[in-house]
Design an enzyme around this catalytic site. Structure first.
Site, PDB file in Angstrom:
ATOM      1  N   THR A 197       0.668  -1.530  -0.062  1.00  0.00           N
ATOM      2  CA  THR A 197       0.405  -0.056   0.033  1.00  0.00           C
ATOM      3  C   THR A 197       1.001   1.237  -0.223  1.00  0.00           C
ATOM      4  O   THR A 197       0.452   2.310  -0.817  1.00  0.00           O
ATOM      5  CB  THR A 197      -0.882   0.146   1.316  1.00  0.00           C
ATOM      6  OG1 THR A 197      -1.827  -0.548   1.203  1.00  0.00           O
ATOM      7  CG2 THR A 197      -1.984   1.204   1.215  1.00  0.00           C
ATOM      8  N   ARG A 222      13.403   0.481   5.059  1.00  0.00           N
ATOM      9  CA  ARG A 222      14.781  -0.515   5.859  1.00  0.00           C
ATOM     10  C   ARG A 222      15.359  -1.099   4.677  1.00  0.00           C
ATOM     11  O   ARG A 222      16.757  -1.204   4.982  1.00  0.00           O
ATOM     12  CB  ARG A 222      14.391  -1.426   6.670  1.00  0.00           C
ATOM     13  CG  ARG A 222      13.192  -1.488   8.082  1.00  0.00           C
ATOM     14  CD  ARG A 222      12.337  -2.342   8.531  1.00  0.00           C
ATOM     15  NE  ARG A 222      11.132  -2.510   7.581  1.00  0.00           N
ATOM     16  CZ  ARG A 222       9.978  -3.604   8.225  1.00  0.00           C
ATOM     17  NH1 ARG A 222      10.236  -4.657   8.747  1.00  0.00           N
ATOM     18  NH2 ARG A 222       9.006  -3.611   7.082  1.00  0.00           N
ATOM     19  N   TYR A 260      -2.491 -12.143  14.546  1.00  0.00           N
ATOM     20  CA  TYR A 260      -2.595 -11.712  13.650  1.00  0.00           C
ATOM     21  C   TYR A 260      -3.474 -10.200  14.025  1.00  0.00           C
ATOM     22  O   TYR A 260      -2.873  -8.953  14.422  1.00  0.00           O
ATOM     23  CB  TYR A 260      -2.318 -11.636  12.038  1.00  0.00           C
ATOM     24  CG  TYR A 260      -2.516 -10.484  11.572  1.00  0.00           C
ATOM     25  CD1 TYR A 260      -1.482 -10.465  11.469  1.00  0.00           C
ATOM     26  CD2 TYR A 260      -3.597  -9.932  11.033  1.00  0.00           C
ATOM     27  CE1 TYR A 260      -1.076  -9.185   9.932  1.00  0.00           C
ATOM     28  CE2 TYR A 260      -3.377  -8.730  10.354  1.00  0.00           C
ATOM     29  CZ  TYR A 260      -2.499  -8.026   9.731  1.00  0.00           C
ATOM     30  OH  TYR A 260      -2.198  -7.377   8.719  1.00  0.00           O
ATOM     31  N   LYS A 306      -2.707  -6.671  16.036  1.00  0.00           N
ATOM     32  CA  LYS A 306      -2.807  -4.259  15.413  1.00  0.00           C
ATOM     33  C   LYS A 306      -3.934  -4.642  16.339  1.00  0.00           C
ATOM     34  O   LYS A 306      -4.576  -2.643  16.479  1.00  0.00           O
ATOM     35  CB  LYS A 306      -4.162  -5.584  13.792  1.00  0.00           C
ATOM     36  CG  LYS A 306      -3.051  -5.555  13.045  1.00  0.00           C
ATOM     37  CD  LYS A 306      -2.070  -5.285  12.538  1.00  0.00           C
ATOM     38  CE  LYS A 306      -1.852  -5.395  11.364  1.00  0.00           C
ATOM     39  NZ  LYS A 306      -0.274  -4.828  11.218  1.00  0.00           N
ATOM     40  N   ARG A 361       2.582 -14.968  -1.607  1.00  0.00           N
ATOM     41  CA  ARG A 361       2.655 -15.327  -0.436  1.00  0.00           C
ATOM     42  C   ARG A 361       1.116 -16.672  -1.064  1.00  0.00           C
ATOM     43  O   ARG A 361       0.208 -16.427  -1.492  1.00  0.00           O
ATOM     44  CB  ARG A 361       1.662 -14.301   0.240  1.00  0.00           C
ATOM     45  CG  ARG A 361       3.160 -13.686   0.675  1.00  0.00           C
ATOM     46  CD  ARG A 361       1.809 -12.369   1.582  1.00  0.00           C
ATOM     47  NE  ARG A 361       2.703 -10.882   1.964  1.00  0.00           N
ATOM     48  CZ  ARG A 361       1.937 -10.651   3.187  1.00  0.00           C
ATOM     49  NH1 ARG A 361       0.950 -10.194   3.307  1.00  0.00           N
ATOM     50  NH2 ARG A 361       3.010  -9.334   3.486  1.00  0.00           N
TER      51      ARG A 361
END
Length: 226
Positions: free
Chosen positions: A12, A34, A122, A126, A157
Site C-alpha cells: 500500500t 528499511r 495477527y 493490530k 504468499r
C-alpha cells in the site's frame, strides 16, 4: 503541509508515495524505509532508518501528518516476537516520536477484525497497536480497517494468492455489516489515505478524535475528487 510516510516500499505504501508527492497541498514527503528507494522527486526526502533505533531519525518526524503503512508477515518475520516488534513496537514508537515532534494527525494501516482481545494472533497485535496509539491522544488518529489487500506483492504468499483469486466472488456475498470484510485493492486504500491527507484541516484539529475507516468509508474516500 509536510508528511512522513512509513512503509513506502510495501504494497500500500508504494501506492501512497506517488500520490502524496502529486498532491499540491503537500510541500515535502519524508519517507523512512528499511531498504533504499529508487524514486527521486523534488518533494521527496528519503532516508534509510534503523527501526530498532528510530529516535536517531527523529528529525524526519517534524511533520504535520504521519502515514503508517508499516507491517510484515509471520513468514517474513520468522517468529511471533519479531512480528510483534515490527507490527506493534515499530509503529507505536513512530507514533510516539511523531506526537512529541508536533504531528497533528496519524493515519494507521490496520486490519479488519483488529482487537486486543482477539484469539487470532495477527488481529490481537493490530488491536493492541490501535489501543496503544489511541492512548497517545493525537488530535486525529485515523485507523484503516481493510479486508484482504489485493495487488501485486513483491513476495509470493500462497494462501493470500489463493484467496485473492476467489475474493471477487466472495465479495458478492459479503453484504450489509459483512461488507467490511471484502477484499480491496491496495491501490484503492492508498488513494483513500492520500485523499484524507489532502482534505485535512489541520487548524481545525484540537481535541483527540479517533476515526475508523472500513470498506465503504475507504471506497468513499478513494473516490473523492480530485
Amino acid at each position: 503541509m509536510n508528511v512522513l510516510l512509513l512503509g513506502a516500499t510495501g504494497l500500500t505504501g508504494s501506492h501512497c508515495l506517488p500520490g502524496l508527492l502529486a498532491t499540491p497541498e503537500i510541500e515535502q514527503v519524508h519517507a523512512l524505509t528499511r531498504r533504499p528507494l529508487t524514486l527521486q522527486h523534488p518533494k521527496l526526502i528519503a532516508a534509510e532508518a534503523d527501526f530498532d533505533h528510530l529516535e536517531a531519525s527523529a528529525h524526519h518526524f517534524e511533520v504535520d501528518v504521519v502515514v503508517c503503512c508499516l507491517g510484515t508477515t509471520l513468514r517474513q518475520a520468522g517468529s511471533r516476537d519479531r512480528f510483534y516488534r515490527v507490527d506493534h513496537d515499530y509503529c507505536l514508537e513512530a507514533a510516539r516520536i511523531g506526537k512529541a515532534r508536533g504531528a497533528k494527525a496519524f493515519l494507521l494501516m490496520s486490519a479488519v477484525g483488529a482487537s486486543p482481545s482477539s484469539t487470532v494472533f495477527y488481529n490481537r497485535v493490530k488491536g493492541e497497536l490501535e489501543r496503544d496509539i489511541t492512548a497517545l491522544h493525537y488530535p486525529l488518529l485515523s485507523i484503516y480497517h481493510p479486508g484482504l489487500l489485493l495487488g501485486n506483492r513483491q513476495e509470493h504468499r500462497t494462501g493470500e494468492a489463493a484467496m485473492a483469486r476467489v475474493m471477487p466472488v466472495l465479495n458478492l456475498g459479503l453484504i450489509g455489516p459483512l461488507s467490511r470484510y471484502r477484499g480491496i485493492e491496495s491501490e484503492m486504500v492508498a488513494h483513500a489515505m492520500v485523499n484524507e491527507v489532502r482534505e485535512l484541516n489541520l487548524a481545525g484539529l484540537s481535541s483527540a478524535q479517533v476515526e475508523f475507516r472500513h470498506y465503504e468509508d475507504i471506497l468513499a474516500l478513494a473516490m473523492a475528487s480530485p
